[in-house]
Design a protein around this motif. Structure first.
Motif, short mmCIF file in Angstrom:
data_model
loop_
_atom_site.label_atom_id
_atom_site.label_comp_id
_atom_site.label_asym_id
_atom_site.label_seq_id
_atom_site.Cartn_x
_atom_site.Cartn_y
_atom_site.Cartn_z
N SER A 5 0.86 -1.18 0.00
CA SER A 5 0.00 0.00 0.00
C SER A 5 0.89 1.23 0.00
O SER A 5 2.06 1.16 0.40
CB SER A 5 -0.91 -0.01 1.23
OG SER A 5 -0.14 0.24 2.39
N PRO A 6 0.36 2.38 -0.45
CA PRO A 6 1.19 3.58 -0.44
C PRO A 6 1.76 3.90 0.93
O PRO A 6 2.86 4.43 1.04
CB PRO A 6 0.23 4.68 -0.90
CG PRO A 6 -0.84 3.99 -1.66
CD PRO A 6 -0.95 2.61 -1.02
N GLU A 7 1.01 3.55 2.00
CA GLU A 7 1.47 3.86 3.35
C GLU A 7 2.75 3.11 3.72
O GLU A 7 3.52 3.58 4.54
CB GLU A 7 0.38 3.55 4.40
CG GLU A 7 -0.80 4.49 4.35
CD GLU A 7 -1.93 3.95 3.50
OE1 GLU A 7 -1.74 2.96 2.76
OE2 GLU A 7 -3.02 4.53 3.55
N SER A 12 6.77 5.67 -2.06
CA SER A 12 5.78 6.69 -1.68
C SER A 12 6.29 7.54 -0.52
O SER A 12 6.10 8.75 -0.50
CB SER A 12 4.44 6.04 -1.30
OG SER A 12 3.84 5.46 -2.43
N THR A 13 6.95 6.90 0.42
CA THR A 13 7.51 7.62 1.56
C THR A 13 8.60 8.59 1.11
O THR A 13 8.64 9.74 1.55
CB THR A 13 8.07 6.63 2.60
OG1 THR A 13 6.99 5.80 3.05
CG2 THR A 13 8.67 7.35 3.79
N ALA A 14 9.46 8.14 0.20
CA ALA A 14 10.53 9.00 -0.30
C ALA A 14 9.97 10.16 -1.11
O ALA A 14 10.47 11.29 -1.02
CB ALA A 14 11.52 8.18 -1.13
N ILE A 15 8.93 9.91 -1.90
CA ILE A 15 8.29 10.99 -2.66
C ILE A 15 7.70 12.02 -1.70
O ILE A 15 7.89 13.22 -1.87
CB ILE A 15 7.19 10.42 -3.60
CG1 ILE A 15 7.84 9.67 -4.76
CG2 ILE A 15 6.27 11.54 -4.11
CD1 ILE A 15 6.87 8.86 -5.60
N ILE A 44 -2.37 17.04 -2.51
CA ILE A 44 -1.04 17.28 -1.94
C ILE A 44 -0.96 16.64 -0.54
O ILE A 44 0.00 15.94 -0.23
CB ILE A 44 -0.71 18.78 -1.87
CG1 ILE A 44 -0.70 19.40 -3.29
CG2 ILE A 44 0.60 19.03 -1.13
CD1 ILE A 44 0.32 18.82 -4.24
N LEU A 45 -1.98 16.86 0.26
CA LEU A 45 -2.02 16.28 1.61
C LEU A 45 -1.94 14.75 1.54
O LEU A 45 -1.15 14.13 2.26
CB LEU A 45 -3.29 16.72 2.34
CG LEU A 45 -3.55 16.05 3.69
CD1 LEU A 45 -2.48 16.44 4.70
CD2 LEU A 45 -4.93 16.42 4.20
N ARG A 46 -2.72 14.15 0.68
CA ARG A 46 -2.73 12.68 0.58
C ARG A 46 -1.42 12.14 0.03
O ARG A 46 -0.96 11.08 0.46
CB ARG A 46 -3.92 12.21 -0.26
CG ARG A 46 -5.24 12.42 0.48
CD ARG A 46 -6.42 11.94 -0.31
NE ARG A 46 -6.51 12.78 -1.51
CZ ARG A 46 -7.30 12.53 -2.53
NH1 ARG A 46 -8.07 11.47 -2.55
NH2 ARG A 46 -7.34 13.34 -3.57
N LEU A 47 -0.77 12.87 -0.89
CA LEU A 47 0.54 12.44 -1.37
C LEU A 47 1.58 12.53 -0.26
O LEU A 47 2.39 11.62 -0.07
CB LEU A 47 0.98 13.28 -2.57
CG LEU A 47 0.28 13.01 -3.89
CD1 LEU A 47 0.60 14.12 -4.90
CD2 LEU A 47 0.68 11.65 -4.45
N THR A 50 1.25 9.81 2.23
CA THR A 50 1.30 8.50 1.55
C THR A 50 -0.04 7.77 1.54
O THR A 50 -0.07 6.55 1.58
CB THR A 50 2.42 7.59 2.12
OG1 THR A 50 2.10 7.20 3.45
CG2 THR A 50 3.78 8.26 2.07
N LYS A 51 -1.11 8.52 1.45
CA LYS A 51 -2.44 7.89 1.39
C LYS A 51 -2.79 7.47 -0.03
O LYS A 51 -3.64 6.60 -0.23
CB LYS A 51 -3.53 8.85 1.91
CG LYS A 51 -3.33 9.27 3.34
CD LYS A 51 -3.43 8.12 4.30
CE LYS A 51 -3.30 8.61 5.73
NZ LYS A 51 -2.86 7.56 6.63
N ILE A 52 -2.15 8.12 -1.02
CA ILE A 52 -2.37 7.76 -2.42
C ILE A 52 -1.02 7.67 -3.12
O ILE A 52 -0.07 8.34 -2.72
CB ILE A 52 -3.28 8.77 -3.17
CG1 ILE A 52 -2.67 10.18 -3.15
CG2 ILE A 52 -4.69 8.76 -2.61
CD1 ILE A 52 -3.39 11.19 -4.04
#
Length: 90
Positions: A5-7, A12-15, A44-47, A50-52
């Motif tokens: 998952s993105p989380e 995703s964490t590095a992005i 932006i918040l979800r990125l 790492t929610k998406i």
């Protein structure tokens, strides 16, 4: 094979980390980045949380906002990934 998952996905964490770093350098809020990238603040918040996962549209917006080619942004993300891998191996 299960897709993380993105989380829990290191990419995703590095992005997310690199987005926050680039915002901090520019002294931008999430609203400022959203406007500059042509994306919604909630995106932006979800990125950043790492929610998406990142997609091409997001990448194009961030590239425009940060005034750097998308591959340069990804080089920074990759450097974050390599740094976290080295730290995990210590």
């Amino acid at each position: 094979m299960d897709t993380p998952s993105p989380e829990t996905d290191p990419m995703s964490t590095a992005i997310a980390n690199q987005m926050r770093i680039q915002r901090t350098i520019r002294r931008w809020s999430q609203d400022d980045l959203a406007k500059a990238a042509g994306l919604g603040r909630s995106t932006i918040l979800r990125l950043e949380t790492t929610k998406i996962p990142m997609n091409i549209r997001h990448m194009q917006g961030l590239s425009t906002a940060f005034e750097m080619p998308w591959f340069e942004f990804l080089k920074l993300v990759n450097a974050d990934l390599e740094g976290s891998t080295q730290e995990d191996g210590d």
